[in-house]
Design a protein around this motif. Structure first.
Motif, mmCIF file in Angstrom:
data_model
loop_
_atom_site.group_PDB
_atom_site.id
_atom_site.type_symbol
_atom_site.label_atom_id
_atom_site.label_comp_id
_atom_site.label_asym_id
_atom_site.label_seq_id
_atom_site.Cartn_x
_atom_site.Cartn_y
_atom_site.Cartn_z
ATOM 1 N N ALA A 165 -7.132 -10.383 2.737
ATOM 2 C CA ALA A 165 -5.791 -9.888 2.434
ATOM 3 C C ALA A 165 -5.868 -8.722 1.460
ATOM 4 O O ALA A 165 -6.723 -8.714 0.569
ATOM 5 N N LYS A 171 -2.391 -7.461 -4.222
ATOM 6 C CA LYS A 171 -0.967 -7.450 -4.523
ATOM 7 C C LYS A 171 -0.605 -6.149 -5.212
ATOM 8 O O LYS A 171 -1.450 -5.482 -5.805
ATOM 9 N N ARG A 177 -0.139 -1.980 2.300
ATOM 10 C CA ARG A 177 0.222 -3.327 2.767
ATOM 11 C C ARG A 177 0.090 -4.344 1.629
ATOM 12 O O ARG A 177 -0.427 -5.436 1.824
ATOM 13 N N GLY A 180 -0.024 -7.214 -0.741
ATOM 14 C CA GLY A 180 0.368 -8.612 -0.723
ATOM 15 C C GLY A 180 0.533 -9.243 0.638
ATOM 16 O O GLY A 180 0.866 -10.427 0.728
ATOM 17 N N GLN A 181 0.301 -8.516 1.719
ATOM 18 C CA GLN A 181 0.438 -9.120 3.048
ATOM 19 C C GLN A 181 -0.727 -10.062 3.328
ATOM 20 O O GLN A 181 -1.787 -9.985 2.707
ATOM 21 N N ASN A 182 -0.526 -10.954 4.265
ATOM 22 C CA ASN A 182 -1.594 -11.872 4.649
ATOM 23 C C ASN A 182 -2.705 -11.115 5.368
ATOM 24 O O ASN A 182 -2.464 -10.111 6.045
ATOM 25 N N ASP A 220 -5.251 -10.317 8.255
ATOM 26 C CA ASP A 220 -5.085 -10.440 9.706
ATOM 27 C C ASP A 220 -6.020 -9.458 10.384
ATOM 28 O O ASP A 220 -5.918 -8.242 10.179
ATOM 29 N N ILE A 260 -4.517 -6.368 12.147
ATOM 30 C CA ILE A 260 -3.875 -5.286 11.399
ATOM 31 C C ILE A 260 -4.966 -4.348 10.893
ATOM 32 O O ILE A 260 -5.808 -4.750 10.091
#
Length: 914
Positions: free
Chosen positions: A803, A806, A831, A833-835, A837, A840
């Motif tokens: 990830a 933040k 991006r 704090g996004q999970n 993946d 992505i």
């Protein structure tokens, strides 16, 4: 000096100009103490100089400013050089030579030069002064004043002062010049001896242009003073390394087994014929000519006849002898790649026992011919340490277009790699056209790059493209693992009876369609429940005369299957009972750019110094599991080219260490010096040949950090310690939380603990959880300026679902950074704090492919302080804990993006130097 009366302008005569010039020099020599390096006397006018001088200066002052230029500054000899054409790869070269100019003239117009803040200045001045009776000491004084003014008014400019050229009275011209040989030699000696004190680089061109009597070589001039074309070509050869920042001798990667230089050089610009001994190697001569755009025009390729002068002669011979070599016998397959290259002042001879050896020798010759003017005389005897030197790309997960693949194959050929491992099938997509089963390449069965695959025509084209470069293409059809795309397309599992039948049909058609000696079956990372799957597939391929390769650890293989090692303990490999290929710790996608070059350079392939019949070599792998926004990101987001160059060096030269070591701090002094020498060659080859290819690597062997700690942060990564308040006033002691130890570490990236610890060793032998370290470095800046800084505290592997940080943080462990006590703000993450993946694409997560941080440096010493805390080591599988930091000042190269950087050398000073 312009006197106007009734609109009549005073224009001095030649005699009056000489008087004015001497008055000008007198003014300089009698400046009050302390001001001599500060200013040129005011009130001077261009009219004291020639009309041509006035014309040129008036134009120079009107031309647009292009910061970062390279300026050639001097008199008629400089004026006559077509510098932008001689160095056509440098887009911002300015000629500031003026025919007839003197040191006074340069001083008078120097402001126009320094206001441009050039990157480099090449100064050649003084011969006209001597011809007009100015004393040698006065000439020196003026040149030294020029140097001081350049450093004062453009402190970041690198200054190169060239020796005054020799002269010759052979042509009975320029008699005022041709009697000054002893004065010229005296000035040159003083220029050389004062270079360090006055902070310039002295370039001795005189010795390369003179004859045995210290006069200008009459072949290089037609008047005894100025250069003809051949003279300019020789001058280009001399200054090439200074202009490009390369090594003095042509850098070679991989380094030959034996190279001995002799005096003299082959005039490449005179080459008019390439001759071949056998018709079978004519195509190599033609390809060399076609793929060497810097060679002279109108070169003929012909069979051997009466040798012309100069000539490049290539020939196949019955055998080459390599005394005291590691080659086991005359049947050793590595002999087919051996070559011998001899370069003298009138002939280049290349010999080998096979076409492959000739091809390898031509790649070395290309690197030797880097400046397209001369090649230094030398003798080279060379052969590889490992027979198998591979590079793998994964097009199953991320499709690559044909032109990008071919570009990488070209790079392989340049670096003498000889195995192209083509990973064609994956869970994501099956990318190999299979006429009997077109559903395998249907867009709906692919989860990325839908509908993109390689036709039979494509694969045949790539096979031939590789063959022409003496590279063997090895296709990988992964089975029975990594086969989700197969299952989606066929509707049944590969390990079912139906699946095995389909695979055998595919392989039968494949072996009939493509003439390839090897097939890679993958066979790892899967539970094999159908016990006859691998034996039946392998038996079928071997019956067709194919050599089979599988990953190790992987399936249970019968005898004769090559094992490609991808994982293993830190212990040395046991004795081999089968042919094996080393890919352990050779995955570029897991490596920080600075880590990659050092780790690969350190790596002893197969845990051996040289190959043998079972330990045949290694393959460098590029697995980009994560989805990419564009195919070129394979080379931008991974340190592909620098890693490939490091691997080429190690696999061809042998050597290295058997432990999996990252960083420079495990090396002893001899090993460190060897790496520095390699790093010089690495960057020199890149600057000469690969300016337009992403190259995320910066010189790091001269960067030092003081590592301060450890501090027990008790699980609180934000916990502050004394060093944050005053980094220059820390009492060092036993290493507990109150009196930390300090140690000097070297490198731009420091990995304290690798995520594969203990199999791959970072700096710390026994890393401890919940610990904070600080790192401090000092940098010198000649001016107050904004500098660019590569800064990061984690390397996001291109194969994990990590990830992003933040918002407002550098990483998940609360790292921080300060320059001169001022916090350096983290990037504004795209991006934040996004999970994590895998679907992505990365955008800015790693320092090497996001814009560098802008930091303010003050004139003098600057202190960079980094805080590097860590919590628990057992992080989630998708974000393994790699405890590290990277900090390197950078500056963009001319015409390049931030992904292609070079070191700002003026910033890197030993932190202990005051």
């Amino acid at each position: 000096m312009i006197h106007t009366l009734l609109n009549v302008t005073f224009r001095p005569s030649v005699k009056q100009k000489a008087v004015i010039y001497f008055l000008f020099v007198f003014c300089i020599l009698t400046l009050p103490s302390g001001t001599q390096a500060q200013q040129v006397p005011a009130g001077l006018s261009d009219t004291m100089f020639s009309t041509y001088y006035q014309q040129r200066v008036s134009l120079f002052r009107l031309l647009p400013n292009k910061p970062g230029a390279i300026i050639f500054l001097g008199n008629s000899i400089t004026d006559g050089g077509e510098w932008s054409e001689l160095f056509e790869d440098e887009p911002n070269i300015l000629n500031r030579g003026i025919s007839g100019d003197m040191t006074a003239g340069v001083l008078n117009r120097l402001d126009e030069v320094t206001e441009r803040k050039p990157r480099k200045i090449f100064l050649l001045i003084g011969t006209n002064d001597l011809s007009r009776g100015v004393t040698a000491d006065s000439v020196l004084y003026n040149i030294f004043l020029i140097a001081k003014l350049i450093h004062k008014n453009s402190p970041a400019t690198q200054l190169y002062i060239q020796s005054i050229f020799p002269v010759n009275d052979y042509y009975h011209m320029f008699t005022g010049h041709t009697s000054n040989t002893q004065k010229i030699k005296y000035i040159n000696q003083r220029l050389q001896s004062n270079a360090q004190e006055l902070d310039y680089t002295f370039i001795n061109v005189f010795d390369q242009l003179k004859d045995q009597n210290d006069h200008m070589n009459i072949r290089l001039s037609n008047d005894g003073l100025h250069l003809k074309g051949p003279g300019y070509m020789r001058w280009k050869h001399i200054i090439y390394p200074y202009l490009t920042g390369g090594t003095q001798k042509a850098a070679l990667i991989p380094m030959p087994k034996s190279i001995h230089y002799q005096p003299g050089a082959f005039p490449l610009y005179k080459l008019r014929v390439i001759q071949y001994q056998q018709d079978s190697i004519k195509d190599l001569a033609l390809d060399f000519l076609q793929n060497s755009p810097d060679l002279p025009r109108n070169i003929a390729v012909s069979p051997v006849n009466n040798l012309e002068d100069p000539v490049l002669l290539i020939s196949c011979v019955h055998q080459l002898d390599f005394p005291h070599s590691a080659l086991a016998s005359k049947q050793d397959p590595r002999l087919t790649e051996a070559y011998r290259l001899n370069i003298s002042s009138n002939k280049i001879t290349l010999e080998a026992t096979s076409k492959h050896g000739i091809f390898n020798g031509l790649q070395t010759l290309k690197q030797l011919a880097r400046d397209a003017s001369f090649i230094d005389n030398c003798q080279i005897s060379d052969y590889p340490s490992f027979a198998w030197r591979g590079y793998m790309i994964d097009v199953g997960r991320n499709y690559q277009p044909m032109d990008l693949i071919k570009k990488q194959i070209d790079l392989m050929a340049d670096l003498k790699l000889n195995i192209f491992h083509f990973h064609l099938t994956e869970d994501v997509a099956w990318r190999l056209a299979t006429p009997k089963y077109p559903q395998l390449t249907a867009a709906g069965t692919m989860t990325r790059d839908q509908g993109l695959f390689y036709t039979q025509k494509d694969l045949k084209e790539l096979i031939e493209y590789c063959n022409q470069r003496f590279i063997t293409l090895i296709p990988e059809i992964d089975m029975p693992g990594h086969s989700a795309a197969f299952k989606r397309a066929m509707g049944f599992d590969m390990q079912s009876d139906s699946g095995l039948l389909v695979i055998k049909n595919i392989l039968a058609a494949f072996t009939k369609t493509y003439n390839l000696p090897y097939i890679h079956i993958g066979a790892d990372e899967v539970h094999i429940h159908k016990e006859d799957f691998l034996p039946s597939v392998i038996a079928q391929l071997q019956a067709e005369g194919k050599k089979v390769i599988g990953w190790e650890p992987g399936g249970k293989y019968p005898a004769g299957v090559y094992r490609q090692l991808w994982r293993g303990s830190a212990a040395p490999l046991p004795a081999a009972t089968y042919k094996r290929i080393d890919s352990r710790n050779l995955y570029i996608n897991h490596m920080d750019p600075e880590e990659s070059v050092v780790s690969i350079y350190n790596h002893a392939i197969d845990d051996r110094q040289t190959g043998d019949s079972l330990n045949i070599g290694g393959t460098l792998c590029l697995w980009n599991d994560r989805k990419l926004s564009a195919p070129l990101d394979n080379l931008i987001q991974n340190p592909t080219l620098p890693a490939m160059m490091a691997f080429a060096e190690r696999s061809w030269c042998g050597g290295g260490q058997t432990e999996n070591l990252v960083g420079l701090n495990h090396l002893d002094q001899n090993q460190l010096e060897a790496f520095k020498e390699f790093e010089d060659r690495l960057l020199s080859v890149q600057k000469s040949f690969y300016k337009n290819i992403p190259f995320p690597y910066i010189r790091q062997s001269d960067i030092e950090f003081q590592l301060i700690g450890p501090y027990n942060n008790q699980g609180d990564p934000d916990k502050k310690f004394q060093v944050e308040s005053d980094p220059d006033d820390v009492q060092y002691g036993s290493g507990d939380s109150s009196t930390p130890t300090t140690v000097t570490l070297r490198g731009g990236t420091i990995i304290l603990r690798h995520f594969w610890d203990p199999f791959t060793k970072g700096y710390l032998d026994h890393p401890t959880e919940n610990t904070t370290y600080y790192a401090k470095a000092r940098y010198w800046s000649p001016v107050d300026t904004t500098a660019l800084l590569w800064l990061g505290f984690y390397d996001y592997s291109r194969s994990t679902a990590s990830a992003p940080p933040k918002a407002g943080s550098w990483n998940a462990m609360h790292a921080r950074a300060w320059i001169n006590g001022h916090a350096i703000a983290p990037p504004l993450w795209a991006r934040a704090g996004q999970n994590g993946d895998l679907e992505i694409p990365y955008q800015d997560e790693n320092y090497s492919f996001r814009p560098p941080a802008s930091v303010q440096l003050k004139k003098g010493w600057n202190t960079l302080l980094l805080k590097i805390p860590v919590g628990k080591f057992d992080g989630p599988w998708y974000q393994p804990v790699k405890w590290m930091f990277s900090a390197l000042f950078v500056q963009p190269q001319s015409g390049s993006s931030v992904n292609n950087m070079e070191q700002n050398a003026s910033l890197y000073q030993n932190a202990s130097v005051k």
